[in-house]
Design a protein around this motif. Structure first.
Motif, PDB file in Angstrom:
ATOM      1  N   VAL A  84     -25.358  31.419  52.148  1.00  0.00           N
ATOM      2  CA  VAL A  84     -26.372  30.525  52.718  1.00  0.00           C
ATOM      3  C   VAL A  84     -27.422  31.384  53.411  1.00  0.00           C
ATOM      4  N   PRO A  85     -28.673  30.900  53.484  1.00  0.00           N
ATOM      5  CA  PRO A  85     -29.731  31.684  54.137  1.00  0.00           C
ATOM      6  C   PRO A  85     -29.628  31.614  55.656  1.00  0.00           C
ATOM      7  N   ASN A  86     -30.299  32.551  56.311  1.00  0.00           N
ATOM      8  CA  ASN A  86     -30.441  32.571  57.773  1.00  0.00           C
ATOM      9  C   ASN A  86     -29.103  32.589  58.512  1.00  0.00           C
ATOM     10  N   HIS A  87     -28.121  33.243  57.916  1.00  0.00           N
ATOM     11  CA  HIS A  87     -26.814  33.369  58.577  1.00  0.00           C
ATOM     12  C   HIS A  87     -26.314  34.797  58.376  1.00  0.00           C
ATOM     13  N   PHE A  88     -26.183  35.540  59.489  1.00  0.00           N
ATOM     14  CA  PHE A  88     -25.801  36.951  59.450  1.00  0.00           C
ATOM     15  C   PHE A  88     -24.428  37.094  60.103  1.00  0.00           C
ATOM     16  N   ASP A  89     -23.417  37.349  59.279  1.00  0.00           N
ATOM     17  CA  ASP A  89     -22.051  37.518  59.763  1.00  0.00           C
ATOM     18  C   ASP A  89     -21.819  38.995  60.086  1.00  0.00           C
ATOM     19  N   ARG A  90     -21.817  39.334  61.365  1.00  0.00           N
ATOM     20  CA  ARG A  90     -21.708  40.730  61.776  1.00  0.00           C
ATOM     21  C   ARG A  90     -20.392  41.360  61.335  1.00  0.00           C
ATOM     22  N   ALA A  91     -19.317  40.616  61.449  1.00  0.00           N
ATOM     23  CA  ALA A  91     -18.003  41.161  61.086  1.00  0.00           C
ATOM     24  C   ALA A  91     -17.935  41.470  59.595  1.00  0.00           C
ATOM     25  N   ALA A  92     -18.469  40.573  58.764  1.00  0.00           N
ATOM     26  CA  ALA A  92     -18.446  40.785  57.311  1.00  0.00           C
ATOM     27  C   ALA A  92     -19.301  41.972  56.917  1.00  0.00           C
ATOM     28  N   VAL A  93     -20.463  42.118  57.543  1.00  0.00           N
ATOM     29  CA  VAL A  93     -21.350  43.242  57.232  1.00  0.00           C
ATOM     30  C   VAL A  93     -20.720  44.553  57.684  1.00  0.00           C
ATOM     31  N   ALA A  94     -20.120  44.555  58.863  1.00  0.00           N
ATOM     32  CA  ALA A  94     -19.466  45.768  59.362  1.00  0.00           C
ATOM     33  C   ALA A  94     -18.311  46.185  58.455  1.00  0.00           C
ATOM     34  N   GLU A  95     -17.585  45.208  57.924  1.00  0.00           N
ATOM     35  CA  GLU A  95     -16.477  45.507  57.012  1.00  0.00           C
ATOM     36  C   GLU A  95     -16.993  46.119  55.706  1.00  0.00           C
ATOM     37  N   GLN A  96     -18.118  45.628  55.204  1.00  0.00           N
ATOM     38  CA  GLN A  96     -18.702  46.201  53.992  1.00  0.00           C
ATOM     39  C   GLN A  96     -19.178  47.630  54.235  1.00  0.00           C
ATOM     40  N   LEU A  97     -19.747  47.878  55.405  1.00  0.00           N
ATOM     41  CA  LEU A  97     -20.186  49.230  55.740  1.00  0.00           C
ATOM     42  C   LEU A  97     -19.005  50.187  55.835  1.00  0.00           C
ATOM     43  N   ARG A  98     -17.908  49.710  56.392  1.00  0.00           N
ATOM     44  CA  ARG A  98     -16.726  50.560  56.535  1.00  0.00           C
ATOM     45  C   ARG A  98     -16.100  50.841  55.181  1.00  0.00           C
ATOM     46  N   CYS A  99     -15.927  49.795  54.367  1.00  0.00           N
ATOM     47  CA  CYS A  99     -15.278  49.957  53.061  1.00  0.00           C
ATOM     48  C   CYS A  99     -16.126  50.796  52.110  1.00  0.00           C
ATOM     49  N   GLY A 100     -17.439  50.741  52.244  1.00  0.00           N
ATOM     50  CA  GLY A 100     -18.318  51.501  51.371  1.00  0.00           C
ATOM     51  C   GLY A 100     -18.537  52.932  51.815  1.00  0.00           C
ATOM     52  N   GLY A 101     -17.928  53.325  52.931  1.00  0.00           N
ATOM     53  CA  GLY A 101     -18.078  54.697  53.410  1.00  0.00           C
ATOM     54  C   GLY A 101     -19.404  54.980  54.087  1.00  0.00           C
ATOM     55  N   ILE A 102     -20.173  53.932  54.391  1.00  0.00           N
ATOM     56  CA  ILE A 102     -21.488  54.132  54.992  1.00  0.00           C
ATOM     57  C   ILE A 102     -21.357  54.676  56.409  1.00  0.00           C
ATOM     58  N   LEU A 103     -20.397  54.176  57.163  1.00  0.00           N
ATOM     59  CA  LEU A 103     -20.225  54.638  58.535  1.00  0.00           C
ATOM     60  C   LEU A 103     -19.862  56.118  58.574  1.00  0.00           C
ATOM     61  N   GLU A 104     -19.032  56.554  57.627  1.00  0.00           N
ATOM     62  CA  GLU A 104     -18.680  57.967  57.564  1.00  0.00           C
ATOM     63  C   GLU A 104     -19.891  58.818  57.197  1.00  0.00           C
ATOM     64  N   ALA A 105     -20.719  58.307  56.267  1.00  0.00           N
ATOM     65  CA  ALA A 105     -21.921  59.036  55.878  1.00  0.00           C
ATOM     66  C   ALA A 105     -22.885  59.166  57.052  1.00  0.00           C
ATOM     67  N   VAL A 106     -23.022  58.103  57.842  1.00  0.00           N
ATOM     68  CA  VAL A 106     -23.897  58.143  59.017  1.00  0.00           C
ATOM     69  C   VAL A 106     -23.348  59.127  60.045  1.00  0.00           C
ATOM     70  N   ARG A 107     -22.032  59.147  60.211  1.00  0.00           N
ATOM     71  CA  ARG A 107     -21.418  60.067  61.180  1.00  0.00           C
ATOM     72  C   ARG A 107     -21.689  61.516  60.803  1.00  0.00           C
ATOM     73  N   VAL A 108     -21.554  61.841  59.518  1.00  0.00           N
ATOM     74  CA  VAL A 108     -21.824  63.203  59.073  1.00  0.00           C
ATOM     75  C   VAL A 108     -23.304  63.532  59.227  1.00  0.00           C
ATOM     76  N   ALA A 109     -24.187  62.568  58.889  1.00  0.00           N
ATOM     77  CA  ALA A 109     -25.626  62.814  58.993  1.00  0.00           C
ATOM     78  C   ALA A 109     -26.048  63.027  60.443  1.00  0.00           C
ATOM     79  N   ARG A 110     -25.466  62.272  61.359  1.00  0.00           N
ATOM     80  CA  ARG A 110     -25.820  62.418  62.773  1.00  0.00           C
ATOM     81  C   ARG A 110     -25.317  63.742  63.333  1.00  0.00           C
ATOM     82  N   ALA A 111     -24.163  64.192  62.832  1.00  0.00           N
ATOM     83  CA  ALA A 111     -23.622  65.468  63.307  1.00  0.00           C
ATOM     84  C   ALA A 111     -24.358  66.649  62.679  1.00  0.00           C
ATOM     85  N   GLY A 112     -25.074  66.414  61.583  1.00  0.00           N
ATOM     86  CA  GLY A 112     -25.767  67.496  60.898  1.00  0.00           C
ATOM     87  C   GLY A 112     -27.263  67.360  61.012  1.00  0.00           C
TER      88      GLY A 112
END
Length: 243
Positions: A193-221
């Protein structure tokens, strides 16, 4: 793959760098695609052998993969011909029901008969082409020794798993030759549905896709990469006297 390339580039450039440990999924890839003992290889072997079934596939997988750290199958799963693969994102349960038949990707006899009985001239033409192709293969195989014919019939067919592995290797080769940039698509909610942002669902997709790990490495480098010419052209004004 992305995180490993990021840190390998720092080493090539001679940048002082402390290697960052991050979870890797190479062992999962080996479990699925390793030649001889991977699940897809086992599935292809079962499709080539005569008289195989989903049960024989499951037993073969249990026998060859039971000692792998990313593989598990309890008594309940074994009784139901199921198994579990512990992916980076979490454990996923698979059922071997229909695996062998779907992987062979053969045209059912009923589908051919359906095309032959069609009243549409174009559909009838398709059935004739399919039938003539099958007849040509049959005639050519009669002139071939039995032993070679069996080998061609068994190993010449491309399975669904074989097509997937071929496409994946081609993709990896293209990535190795280029400098890819990735666009990650995230689903804002499960209700679509439009205009509905589920923070928990988005955070889970970021974690499962390895995005958080990529950001952690980029910030450390070093998150911004400039060529020497671009860097000099942009920041030379800060050290004109030295230049």
């Amino acid at each position: 793959f992305v995180l490993k390339n990021e840190q390998a580039e720092y080493e090539r450039e001679g940048i002082e760098w402390s290697f960052i440990e991050f979870p890797e999924n190479q062992d999962v890839i080996d479990l699925i695609d390793k030649r001889g003992s991977g699940i897809l290889c086992i599935l292809d072997d079962q499709c080539r052998a005569p008289g195989t079934s989903d049960r024989s596939l499951a037993l073969d997988i249990y026998n060859k993969c039971k000692h792998h750290t990313r593989f598990s199958a309890n008594r309940k799963q074994t009784a139901a011909l199921q198994f579990c693969v512990h992916h980076y994102a979490g454990p996923v349960e698979y059922s071997t029901d229909g695996f062998v038949e779907k992987n062979r990707d053969e045209l059912p006899k009923e589908a051919t008969e359906l095309l032959q009985n069609s009243l549409n001239p174009f559909i009838q033409l398709l059935s004739q082409i399919i039938e003539s192709t099958a007849a040509e293969r049959s005639n050519s195989s009669r002139d071939t020794p039995l032993k070679i014919r069996r080998q061609e019939s068994a190993f010449g067919r491309i399975t669904v798993g074989g097509q997937f592995r071929k496409q994946l290797r081609s993709l990896r080769e293209k990535i190795d030759r280029m400098s890819p940039h990735y666009v990650r698509c995230l689903k804002p909610n499960d209700e679509l549905v439009p205009n509905h942002f589920d923070r928990a669902a988005v955070a889970e997709q970021l974690r499962c896709g390895g995005i958080l790990e990529a950001v952690r490495v980029a910030r450390a480098g070093y998150s911004n990469h400039y060529s020497h010419d671009d860097f000099l052209r942009r920041y030379r004004c800060l050290a004109l006297s030295e230049l």
